[in-house]
Design a protein around this motif. Structure first.
Motif, PDB file in Angstrom:
ATOM      1  N   ARG A   1       0.846  -1.191   0.000  1.00  0.00           N
ATOM      2  CA  ARG A   1       0.000   0.000   0.000  1.00  0.00           C
ATOM      3  C   ARG A   1       0.886   1.248   0.000  1.00  0.00           C
ATOM      4  O   ARG A   1       1.907   1.293   0.683  1.00  0.00           O
TER       5      ARG A   1
ATOM      6  N   HIS B   1       1.576   4.877   1.154  1.00  0.00           N
ATOM      7  CA  HIS B   1       1.271   5.905   2.139  1.00  0.00           C
ATOM      8  C   HIS B   1       2.079   7.145   1.803  1.00  0.00           C
ATOM      9  O   HIS B   1       3.136   7.056   1.167  1.00  0.00           O
TER      10      HIS B   1
ATOM     11  N   LYS C   1       3.058   3.937  -8.444  1.00  0.00           N
ATOM     12  CA  LYS C   1       1.915   4.362  -7.639  1.00  0.00           C
ATOM     13  C   LYS C   1       1.992   5.857  -7.319  1.00  0.00           C
ATOM     14  O   LYS C   1       0.961   6.544  -7.275  1.00  0.00           O
TER      15      LYS C   1
ATOM     16  N   PRO D   1      -2.701   6.728   4.077  1.00  0.00           N
ATOM     17  CA  PRO D   1      -2.879   6.091   2.755  1.00  0.00           C
ATOM     18  C   PRO D   1      -3.022   7.138   1.665  1.00  0.00           C
ATOM     19  O   PRO D   1      -3.609   8.209   1.873  1.00  0.00           O
TER      20      PRO D   1
END
Length: 819
Positions: free
Chosen positions: A564, A566, A620, A788
């Motif tokens: 993920r 952050h 990302k 996030p």
């Protein structure tokens, strides 16, 4: 008189009087002819069967490959549809149900379809009607099957099928759009045509024809790797068959015979889509036919040669052969002292002489093989195999006498550097000197039962029987001291050291391999700690066992989307505006839960996986940066680079591709590099940094003040930013020493024309103090913990700078990239 060798009359006369020889010749000739003929017949039959079997196997594998191609295309469609269905802007545009968003929806459908090479992308609304499409004509033909897939797509988060429109097959995928309830479906198609047939041909070398069969049973061509009349010939012959064949069948294309297989790939409204895979039988058997001709020639030649050899050797092999057979048996059993009578002057005598020479040669080679198998040729020390034998013997004695035994294993420091700089010949000389020094040390201590060995490379081991732990540690200290004394080689002084591990019986293990493995674990621990000699502890192995599975889990985490993104906002300390964000990675493990970066980032750097992880973060971050820009938030995103990333000479090209794909400017990124990463290989690091800087990317020195870099070297680096390590910032309002260090770093950065960023701001007092010292930007828990990436926009809308610091009470987000 003719020579007896070529006088067949003479030979026939001889054979009449010597019946044993004639019977031997007759028998062996007969057997050879029969065996060769039978073998030839069997081989010919086997060639045909093998060719057919091979073709059948190729066709079976071809069906699997073609289905795999279909699956890959389907997954590509499904992935593309899923990405679009989860795109926030796209979902929002659908949810608005505004005519002004129609262009956005159609553009998103077209762009997404183009990326995955889909022939059609369309949107079906929650009223189950087509609301947008990239191909209206094709949509009309696919509407019925698309609507029939909607329920299945919603239940299983996507559905895949095959549709036939105008006698042409298509793969079709339907994907629900949820926000969070289903507000529509995305439908995409991929044509099953000649392009897919060509792909199949390139992968498998099989001719591929895509056909459809209408409800009346008529076969129609769609696409084929056969050209012109050849393609139509396949359809005609398939049409002539009374029913669709279930297994392999033969077809004739022009003048070539093919073995073919029919594979059904889907049905739609009474129509059937199929693929015919064909393999040329002539091509498949060409090599076999050439082999068959060679076999016939070799068979005839073998019969003739055998006949001649049998005639001239039969009379000399009968009598002495049994004696030589007995001798051979003794040699087979390892009796190399057997005496072979080689006094005869004929062929048998020569054979006996050859046996004797062979006996001596085998004995010498076996002795040499044993020496090579158990002794190191460079140092003349026992190698690993011999050391394990010695260790097991010593363990056996230690058990009988109830004594302790210890093994020391060492690995030289900087030996690879010596090899790289001075050459392998110099390195070999160094290893010989180390071996001599270890042997001399054991001799001086009169350790007659101790044994030193070279295990391989720059690893050595010492066996210490009948020794306690204190004596083993004392010996280890003496070895390390001896190795630390510089060596003189070829007028060069070489400083070496070693990491040394200690393991013993019965405390740690009771078999040789395990004991050696534990000593090796202790040795690597000693090298990591730079601790000289380390005694094995079971806790050392737990980390090793955990590391063995960690790399596999990291790879699976990428594939399973367990990472993920952050981010932690970066704030201007003078205005309170949000000017950037630092990208951070978090791992949500399905079993361990949240895995802290400290647990996997160092391991990823050691194994090289960090490059894959960096590419993931870059991708990302670029996606988030693009999304923020579309909402009017122009923030500079900071991404950390490791040592391995800096040594990647393709890194600038990868960044250029990333920026182009996401339509971002180089000023959107700031790359953070630690001082230690730069100093691992300054030349290559500077080369990479200069290329990145020339592209327009900002560069930052992270954790400044904690490394060992030279300011003179840092002066030459094309950096734009210094980040003060949080260890100096956390308590600076209470620690005057930290305040002085921070003030000096800020002044240094500004004097070098760099912006200065402080990490670890956890109170308003620290913010105020940093602002008074002139620090440009800051980040820390006082402003925001890492959050996030998808929560950043709501955070930006709620962010308020403290009234005492910021000049505004409304959200403040900087839209510039000023230093």
């Amino acid at each position: 008189m003719p020579h007896p060798v070529f006088n067949w009359t003479y030979l026939s006369t001889r054979f009449r009087f010597r019946s044993l020889e004639s019977r031997i010749v007759t028998l062996f000739l007969f057997l050879i002819v029969v065996v060769q003929v039978v073998g030839l017949v069997v081989i010919q039959h086997g060639i045909d069967n093998n060719a057919r079997t091979a073709i059948s196997s190729e066709l079976n594998n071809g069906t699997k490959v073609f289905r795999r191609l279909l699956d890959q295309n389907a997954q590509s469609l499904r992935f593309g549809a899923r990405l679009l269905a989860r795109d926030t802007a796209f979902v929002a545009a659908i949810g608005n149900n505004d005519e002004s968003d129609r262009a956005t929806i159609e553009s998103a459908l077209a762009n997404s379809g183009r990326r995955i090479k889909a022939s059609l992308s369309m949107l079906i609304g929650d009223d189950r009607k087509i609301s947008a499409t990239t191909n209206p004509a094709q949509s009309a033909g696919l509407e019925k099957i698309a609507l029939s897939m909607l329920d299945a797509a919603e239940a299983a988060d996507g559905a895949i099928g095959v549709a036939i429109v105008d006698h042409r097959p298509f793969q079709i995928v339907a994907m629900p759009i949820k926000a969070p309830v289903t507000i529509g479906w995305i439908v995409m198609t991929f044509p099953i045509d000649r392009q897919l047939a060509n792909d199949m041909r390139e992968v498998t070398s099989l001719h591929t024809s895509v056909l459809t069969r209408d409800s009346k049973g008529k076969w129609l061509p769609v696409g084929s790797t056969f050209v012109g009349p050849s393609a139509q010939a396949v359809v005609d012959q398939l049409q002539a068959l009374p029913a669709a064949p279930a297994g392999p069948f033969d077809i004739m294309v022009e003048t070539t015979q093919y073995s073919a297989r029919l594979m059904s790939i889907g049905e739609d409204n009474g129509q059937n889509a199929s693929v015919v895979l064909a393999r040329s039988i002539d091509e498949a058997t060409a090599e076999y036919r050439r082999l068959e001709r060679w076999l016939i020639g070799l068979t005839l030649g073998g019969i003739i040669a055998s006949a001649i050899a049998i005639v001239f050797t039969a009379k000399r092999i009968a009598q002495p052969i049994s004696e030589l057979a007995v001798t051979a048996k003794r040699l087979e059993g390892g009796d190399y002292k057997v005496v072979i009578d080689s006094r005869r002057e004929d062929e048998i005598g020569q054979l006996a002489h050859a046996f004797d020479a062979m006996r001596e040669g085998i004995a010498k080679r076996e002795q040499e093989i044993r020496r090579l198998a158990y002794w190191d040729t460079l140092t003349n020390l026992p190698n690993r195999a011999q050391f394990v034998l010695l260790l097991n013997d010593a363990l056996h004695d230690a058990r009988g006498r109830e004594e302790d035994l210890f093994v020391l294993m060492m690995d030289l420091d900087r030996f690879k550097h010596v090899n790289d700089v001075m050459g392998h010949s110099f390195g070999d000389s160094l290893l010989r000197q180390v071996a001599g020094r270890l042997q001399l040390l054991l001799a001086n201590r009169r350790q007659s039962s101790a044994q030193v060995a070279r295990l391989g490379g720059d690893e050595f081991a010492v066996l210490l029987p009948a020794t306690n732990l204190d004596s083993a540690q004392m010996m280890a200290a003496e070895i390390l001291a001896a190795l630390e004394t510089p060596l003189s080689l070829e007028d060069q002084m070489v400083d070496i050291g070693a990491g040394l591990g200690i393991a013993g019986y019965p405390e740690h293990a009771d078999d040789g391999e395990t004991l050696l493995s534990m000593a090796e674990v202790a040795m690597y621990t000693a090298k990591q700690r730079n601790d000289g000699a380390v005694v094995y502890d079971a806790a050392m192995d737990k980390g090793s066992a955990k590391s063995l599975s960690l790399l596999t889990e990291l790879r699976n985490a990428i594939e399973r989307d367990e990472f993920r993104l952050h981010v932690q906002p970066k704030i201007s300390l003078q205005t309170g505006r949000v000017v950037g964000m630092e990208s951070l990675v978090r791992w949500v493990h399905p079993e361990r839960g949240n895995v802290f970066p400290d647990e996997f980032i160092p391991f990823a750097e050691q194994t090289g996986f960090i490059r894959i992880l960096t590419r993931w973060v870059m991708e990302k971050s670029a996606e988030l940066c693009r999304e923020l820009a579309s909402k009017g938030h122009h923030l500079k995103v900071s991404v950390n680079l490791s040592t391995r990333d800096l040594l990647d000479q393709d890194l600038p090209a990868k960044f250029a591709d990333l920026l182009a794909r996401h339509k971002l400017t180089p000023g959107s990124f700031c790359l953070e590099i630690t001082e230690s990463a730069i100093m691992d290989d300054p030349v290559r690091a500077q080369n990479t940094l200069e290329r990145l800087s020339s592209m327009g990317l900002d560069l930052s020195i992270d954790d400044f003040g904690t490394g060992y870099s030279s300011l003179a070297y840092l002066k030459r680096l094309p950096v734009n930013e210094l980040k003060i390590d949080k260890s100096f910032v956390l308590n600076m309002e209470k620690d005057e020493g930290d305040t002085k260090i921070v003030r000096s770093t800020i002044d240094l950065g500004h004097n070098m024309g760099l912006r200065v960023v402080a990490e670890g701001i956890e109170s308003e007092a620290v913010w105020r103090l940093l602002a008074e010292l002139g620090c440009d930007q800051g980040q820390g828990y006082f402003m925001s913990r890492p959050i996030p990436g998808d929560q950043l926009i709501p955070w930006l809308e709620k962010w308020r700078a403290p009234i005492a610091i910021g000049a505004q009470a409304e959200p403040v987000v900087d839209v510039s990239y000023a230093k």
